[in-house]
Design a protein around this motif. Structure first.
Motif, PDB file in Angstrom:
ATOM      1  N   ASP A  43      -3.765  -3.633 -17.548  1.00 19.51           N
ATOM      2  CA  ASP A  43      -2.922  -4.097 -18.628  1.00 19.51           C
ATOM      3  C   ASP A  43      -1.452  -3.852 -18.329  1.00 19.51           C
ATOM      4  N   ASP A  44      -1.134  -2.846 -17.514  1.00 19.53           N
ATOM      5  CA  ASP A  44       0.246  -2.555 -17.181  1.00 19.53           C
ATOM      6  C   ASP A  44       0.872  -3.662 -16.353  1.00 19.53           C
ATOM      7  N   ASP A  45       0.077  -4.399 -15.588  1.00 17.24           N
ATOM      8  CA  ASP A  45       0.573  -5.454 -14.719  1.00 17.24           C
ATOM      9  C   ASP A  45       0.390  -6.830 -15.342  1.00 17.24           C
ATOM     10  N   SER A  46      -0.026  -6.889 -16.584  1.00 21.11           N
ATOM     11  CA  SER A  46      -0.386  -8.146 -17.218  1.00 21.11           C
ATOM     12  C   SER A  46       0.574  -8.473 -18.352  1.00 21.11           C
ATOM     13  N   ASP A  47       0.878  -9.771 -18.480  1.00 18.29           N
ATOM     14  CA  ASP A  47       1.682 -10.257 -19.598  1.00 18.29           C
ATOM     15  C   ASP A  47       0.842 -11.260 -20.369  1.00 18.29           C
ATOM     16  N   PRO A  48       0.161 -10.802 -21.430  1.00 15.49           N
ATOM     17  CA  PRO A  48      -0.716 -11.696 -22.184  1.00 15.49           C
ATOM     18  C   PRO A  48       0.053 -12.743 -22.994  1.00 15.49           C
ATOM     19  N   LYS A  83      -2.053 -16.103 -18.940  1.00 15.20           N
ATOM     20  CA  LYS A  83      -1.609 -14.732 -18.706  1.00 15.20           C
ATOM     21  C   LYS A  83      -0.909 -14.693 -17.354  1.00 15.20           C
ATOM     22  N   LEU A  84      -0.122 -13.684 -17.173  1.00  8.65           N
ATOM     23  CA  LEU A  84       0.552 -13.461 -15.897  1.00  8.65           C
ATOM     24  C   LEU A  84       0.125 -12.085 -15.425  1.00  8.65           C
ATOM     25  N   GLU A  85      -0.546 -12.032 -14.274  1.00  5.95           N
ATOM     26  CA  GLU A  85      -0.992 -10.750 -13.729  1.00  5.95           C
ATOM     27  C   GLU A  85      -0.465 -10.611 -12.308  1.00  5.95           C
ATOM     28  N   ASN A  86       0.210  -9.503 -12.082  1.00  4.19           N
ATOM     29  CA  ASN A  86       0.792  -9.237 -10.759  1.00  4.19           C
ATOM     30  C   ASN A  86       1.624 -10.412 -10.273  1.00  4.19           C
ATOM     31  N   GLY A  87       2.322 -11.072 -11.187  1.00  6.92           N
ATOM     32  CA  GLY A  87       3.196 -12.185 -10.831  1.00  6.92           C
ATOM     33  C   GLY A  87       2.504 -13.519 -10.654  1.00  6.92           C
ATOM     34  N   SER A  88       1.191 -13.574 -10.873  1.00 10.76           N
ATOM     35  CA  SER A  88       0.441 -14.823 -10.683  1.00 10.76           C
ATOM     36  C   SER A  88      -0.019 -15.380 -12.025  1.00 10.76           C
ATOM     37  N   ALA A 109      -2.353 -17.278 -14.577  1.00 10.65           N
ATOM     38  CA  ALA A 109      -3.791 -17.530 -14.664  1.00 10.65           C
ATOM     39  C   ALA A 109      -4.098 -18.132 -16.029  1.00 10.65           C
ATOM     40  N   ALA A 110      -4.996 -19.101 -16.024  1.00  4.03           N
ATOM     41  CA  ALA A 110      -5.441 -19.744 -17.258  1.00  4.03           C
ATOM     42  C   ALA A 110      -6.907 -19.416 -17.465  1.00  4.03           C
ATOM     43  N   VAL A 111      -7.254 -19.099 -18.708  1.00  9.65           N
ATOM     44  CA  VAL A 111      -8.645 -18.882 -19.080  1.00  9.65           C
ATOM     45  C   VAL A 111      -8.962 -19.916 -20.143  1.00  9.65           C
ATOM     46  N   PHE A 112     -10.045 -20.673 -19.925  1.00 11.29           N
ATOM     47  CA  PHE A 112     -10.364 -21.744 -20.858  1.00 11.29           C
ATOM     48  C   PHE A 112     -11.852 -22.039 -20.855  1.00 11.29           C
ATOM     49  N   ARG A 113     -12.265 -22.837 -21.828  1.00  8.18           N
ATOM     50  CA  ARG A 113     -13.659 -23.269 -21.950  1.00  8.18           C
ATOM     51  C   ARG A 113     -13.756 -24.724 -21.478  1.00  8.18           C
ATOM     52  N   MET A 114     -14.826 -25.008 -20.776  1.00  8.36           N
ATOM     53  CA  MET A 114     -15.124 -26.365 -20.339  1.00  8.36           C
ATOM     54  C   MET A 114     -16.604 -26.406 -19.975  1.00  8.36           C
ATOM     55  N   ASP A 115     -17.285 -27.442 -20.378  1.00 11.30           N
ATOM     56  CA  ASP A 115     -18.711 -27.580 -20.062  1.00 11.30           C
ATOM     57  C   ASP A 115     -19.513 -26.356 -20.510  1.00 11.30           C
ATOM     58  N   GLN A 159     -18.735 -23.349 -20.511  1.00 12.46           N
ATOM     59  CA  GLN A 159     -18.518 -22.184 -19.659  1.00 12.46           C
ATOM     60  C   GLN A 159     -17.069 -21.741 -19.758  1.00 12.46           C
ATOM     61  N   THR A 160     -16.838 -20.480 -19.444  1.00 15.98           N
ATOM     62  CA  THR A 160     -15.480 -19.958 -19.387  1.00 15.98           C
ATOM     63  C   THR A 160     -15.006 -19.966 -17.939  1.00 15.98           C
ATOM     64  N   TYR A 161     -13.837 -20.519 -17.730  1.00 13.60           N
ATOM     65  CA  TYR A 161     -13.224 -20.605 -16.408  1.00 13.60           C
ATOM     66  C   TYR A 161     -11.976 -19.730 -16.380  1.00 13.60           C
ATOM     67  N   GLU A 162     -11.705 -19.151 -15.226  1.00  9.86           N
ATOM     68  CA  GLU A 162     -10.464 -18.429 -14.994  1.00  9.86           C
ATOM     69  C   GLU A 162      -9.844 -19.038 -13.739  1.00  9.86           C
ATOM     70  N   VAL A 163      -8.654 -19.626 -13.902  1.00 11.92           N
ATOM     71  CA  VAL A 163      -8.022 -20.362 -12.810  1.00 11.92           C
ATOM     72  C   VAL A 163      -6.681 -19.713 -12.479  1.00 11.92           C
ATOM     73  N   TRP A 164      -6.482 -19.438 -11.200  1.00 18.70           N
ATOM     74  CA  TRP A 164      -5.262 -18.782 -10.723  1.00 18.70           C
ATOM     75  C   TRP A 164      -4.403 -19.772  -9.953  1.00 18.70           C
ATOM     76  N   PHE A 165      -3.092 -19.641 -10.140  1.00 21.65           N
ATOM     77  CA  PHE A 165      -2.114 -20.502  -9.472  1.00 21.65           C
ATOM     78  C   PHE A 165      -1.014 -19.646  -8.862  1.00 21.65           C
ATOM     79  N   GLU A 166      -0.291 -20.248  -7.937  1.00 24.32           N
ATOM     80  CA  GLU A 166       0.977 -19.676  -7.514  1.00 24.32           C
ATOM     81  C   GLU A 166       2.022 -20.154  -8.516  1.00 24.32           C
ATOM     82  N   THR A 167       3.168 -19.535  -8.552  1.00 25.68           N
ATOM     83  CA  THR A 167       4.183 -19.919  -9.534  1.00 25.68           C
ATOM     84  C   THR A 167       4.720 -21.337  -9.304  1.00 25.68           C
TER      85      THR A 167
END
Length: 151
Positions: free
Chosen positions: A22-27, A52-57, A59-65, A67-75
């Motif tokens: 949680d210290d490295d996360s921006d919800p 959310k932003l974790e360690n500078g990356s 990430a999106a969390v969402f529902r589809m089909d 199921q819950t998906y967690e997708v990470w991107f570069e900035t």
């Protein structure tokens, strides 16, 4: 050489994700339009998206089909990885065989996540035995390519 590089990259990813706190996360993170556009270009049916932003990356969390998906991107909007839970019964036979033939076949499986990356599809097992917890990664063809003790 490629295998060692792949293992190194996967272990770094596992360590980065396992080390998130949680210290490295921006919800309350709001993504840039570039990152948001990248999500909807890859997953146009994504709904109920939480960022959310974790360690500078980003990430999106969402529902589809269902199921819950967690997708990470570069900035800059480059897709890094997608994670989703998968049941043991839904694993490819080659992955089950790989796990059964590995040194971890007697460990208790706590969870399995499918990890889609630009380099391919992998399966991340969260395991436990009396000595502790561990994450192991298998390729779609059942090859063990990574293992890391969890702290």
């Amino acid at each position: 050489m490629i295998s060692r590089l792949l293992i190194g990259v996967l272990l770094v990813c596992m360590a980065a994700l396992a080390g998130c706190s949680d210290d490295d996360s921006d919800p309350d993170y709001t993504p840039t339009q570039i990152v948001e556009n990248a999500l909807y270009a890859k997953y146009p049916d994504a709904r109920q998206v939480d960022w959310k932003l974790e360690n500078g990356s980003p990430a999106a969390v969402f529902r589809m089909d269902s199921q819950t998906y967690e997708v990470w991107f570069e900035t800059n909007g480059t897709w890094v990885a997608t994670y989703r839970d998968i049941s043991y019964a839904d694993l490819p036979n080659a992955v089950i065989t790989g796990m059964d033939n590995s040194d971890f076949n007697l460990w208790t499986v706590l969870s399995v996540r499918r990890m889609d990356r630009p380099s391919g599809i992998y399966y991340v097992f969260q395991l436990e035995e009396s000595g502790g917890k561990r994450q192991v990664i298998f390729t779609m063809d059942g090859r063990l390519v990574g293992s890391q003790e969890e702290i």
